[in-house]
Scaffold this motif. Structure first.
Motif, mmCIF file in Angstrom:
data_model
loop_
_atom_site.group_PDB
_atom_site.id
_atom_site.type_symbol
_atom_site.label_atom_id
_atom_site.label_comp_id
_atom_site.label_asym_id
_atom_site.label_seq_id
_atom_site.Cartn_x
_atom_site.Cartn_y
_atom_site.Cartn_z
ATOM 1 N N LEU A 110 0.536 -0.732 0.160
ATOM 2 C CA LEU A 110 -0.113 0.128 -0.112
ATOM 3 C C LEU A 110 0.837 1.202 -0.158
ATOM 4 O O LEU A 110 0.373 2.253 -0.592
ATOM 5 C CB LEU A 110 -0.992 -0.150 1.187
ATOM 6 N N VAL A 111 2.175 1.170 1.005
ATOM 7 C CA VAL A 111 3.081 2.369 0.791
ATOM 8 C C VAL A 111 3.512 2.428 -0.534
ATOM 9 O O VAL A 111 3.976 3.892 -0.935
ATOM 10 C CB VAL A 111 3.464 2.479 2.396
ATOM 11 N N ALA A 112 3.697 0.650 -1.122
ATOM 12 C CA ALA A 112 5.233 1.903 -2.301
ATOM 13 C C ALA A 112 4.350 1.952 -3.105
ATOM 14 O O ALA A 112 4.531 2.101 -4.280
ATOM 15 C CB ALA A 112 5.187 0.007 -2.262
ATOM 16 N N GLN A 113 2.727 2.452 -3.512
ATOM 17 C CA GLN A 113 1.862 2.517 -4.349
ATOM 18 C C GLN A 113 1.785 3.981 -4.724
ATOM 19 O O GLN A 113 2.572 4.594 -4.177
ATOM 20 C CB GLN A 113 0.195 2.221 -4.010
ATOM 21 N N PRO A 114 2.452 4.229 -6.432
ATOM 22 C CA PRO A 114 2.212 5.270 -6.968
ATOM 23 C C PRO A 114 1.817 6.590 -6.468
ATOM 24 O O PRO A 114 0.212 6.442 -5.667
ATOM 25 C CB PRO A 114 1.980 5.393 -7.876
ATOM 26 N N THR B 108 -3.818 8.696 2.323
ATOM 27 C CA THR B 108 -4.506 7.743 3.132
ATOM 28 C C THR B 108 -4.564 6.468 3.224
ATOM 29 O O THR B 108 -4.577 5.946 4.069
ATOM 30 C CB THR B 108 -6.547 7.552 2.213
ATOM 31 N N ASN B 109 -3.757 6.568 1.472
ATOM 32 C CA ASN B 109 -2.899 4.612 0.890
ATOM 33 C C ASN B 109 -2.684 4.433 2.372
ATOM 34 O O ASN B 109 -2.275 3.370 2.570
ATOM 35 C CB ASN B 109 -2.834 4.822 0.135
ATOM 36 N N ARG B 110 -1.488 6.125 2.423
ATOM 37 C CA ARG B 110 0.284 5.388 3.114
ATOM 38 C C ARG B 110 -0.203 5.588 4.681
ATOM 39 O O ARG B 110 0.070 4.491 5.088
ATOM 40 C CB ARG B 110 0.809 6.558 2.553
ATOM 41 N N ALA B 111 -1.469 5.889 5.020
ATOM 42 C CA ALA B 111 -1.651 5.216 6.287
ATOM 43 C C ALA B 111 -2.679 4.378 7.128
ATOM 44 O O ALA B 111 -1.771 3.554 7.875
ATOM 45 C CB ALA B 111 -3.009 6.811 6.769
ATOM 46 N N LEU B 112 -3.166 3.794 5.526
ATOM 47 C CA LEU B 112 -3.148 2.414 5.981
ATOM 48 C C LEU B 112 -2.628 1.478 5.841
ATOM 49 O O LEU B 112 -2.209 0.583 6.603
ATOM 50 C CB LEU B 112 -4.295 2.587 4.889
ATOM 51 N N GLY B 113 -1.675 1.850 4.787
ATOM 52 C CA GLY B 113 -0.344 1.135 4.972
ATOM 53 C C GLY B 113 0.459 0.562 5.955
ATOM 54 O O GLY B 113 0.862 -0.433 6.411
#
Lengths: 114, 135
Positions: A110-114, B108-113
């Motif tokens: 998830l954190v690696a997503q662009p 949001t994506n990063r926080a979720l990750g």
């Protein structure tokens, strides 16, 4: 993130974990009665070399990517330790740990997503 | 020894907190050092050797080493399984520091990750402590 950057993140963590394991082996060897200096120095040298690779790769990642994006990859290091024990020593991995591995994998992607 | 209780500043829980704060400060310093100067090398280079010319990088290294020394002190007083679980607070403090001090925007994506990684790391803490002891 690019695939290259993701690959470097993973390689970085492998170097970190492997480096710490070598240093620990060196420290364990110091307990032997006549100290096996060849084993100690080999492991210390290997450990320091791996930690150097980790450090300069890490600085390379930090130059191009947000800290809050690459830091979650640190979550891979306990996972690698466990997988190492599983692969090299045949240690059993409990079910909750497999669940943890999946969560870390999902989180990192998830954190690696662009 | 009559008094085996460590003084409050040597309390392992307090020390772990200090270690986490120092690691966060170290990562912030390394980030500043890594971006300060490309050292003449292309920014696409995989290794960033140029960063060692930055003062911030050396502050980062110093803080990293201090944090590691505190960690070793903590391990003398606390089981590895417990220390491994508690040290996962860095998954919150480091991104929080990056947001606060470096103005990184956390989507949001990063926080979720990050939360997924934190939960996963807590689940593997005890088995990985065992793995570290046997490896």
């Amino acid at each position: 993130m690019t695939y290259l950057a993701i690959g470097i993140c993973v390689l970085c963590q492998i170097c970190l974990v492997a480096g710490h394991i070598l240093l620990k082996h060196a420290m364990n060897a110091t307990h032997a009665a006549p100290r096996p200096w060849a084993v100690i120095s080999r492991n210390v040298a290997g450990g320091i070399a791996l930690l150097n690779v980790w450090f300069f790769l890490w600085l390379g990642l930090l130059r191009n990517w947000d800290l809050s994006r690459v830091f979650p990859f640190e979550g891979l290091s306990p996972l690698l330790l466990m997988l190492g024990a599983w692969m090299f020593l045949g240690e059993r991995v409990p079910p909750r740990a497999w669940l943890g591995i999946v969560l870390i994998g999902v989180g990192v992607s998830l954190v690696a997503q662009p | 020894m009559r008094n085996t209780r460590p003084a409050w500043f040597l309390n392992p829980y307090f020390q772990l907190g200090v270690s986490a704060i120092m690691l966060s400060a170290a990562e912030i310093s390394l980030k500043i050092g890594a971006t300060a100067d490309a050292g003449g090398a292309a920014v696409t280079a995989v290794f960033n050797f140029g960063a060692i010319t930055s003062f911030a990088t050396w502050i980062g290294i110093l803080l990293y080493v201090l944090s590691f020394m505190i960690w070793l002190h903590v391990l003398r007083l606390m089981p590895l399984t417990e220390a491994y679980s508690l040290t996962n607070v860095v998954h919150i403090t480091v991104p929080a520091a990056a947001w606060f001090f470096l103005n990184e925007s956390i989507s949001t994506n990063r926080a979720l990750g990050i939360s997924f990684v934190l939960c996963g790391a807590l689940l593997v803490a005890a088995p990985s402590a065992k793995a570290e002891e046997t490896l």
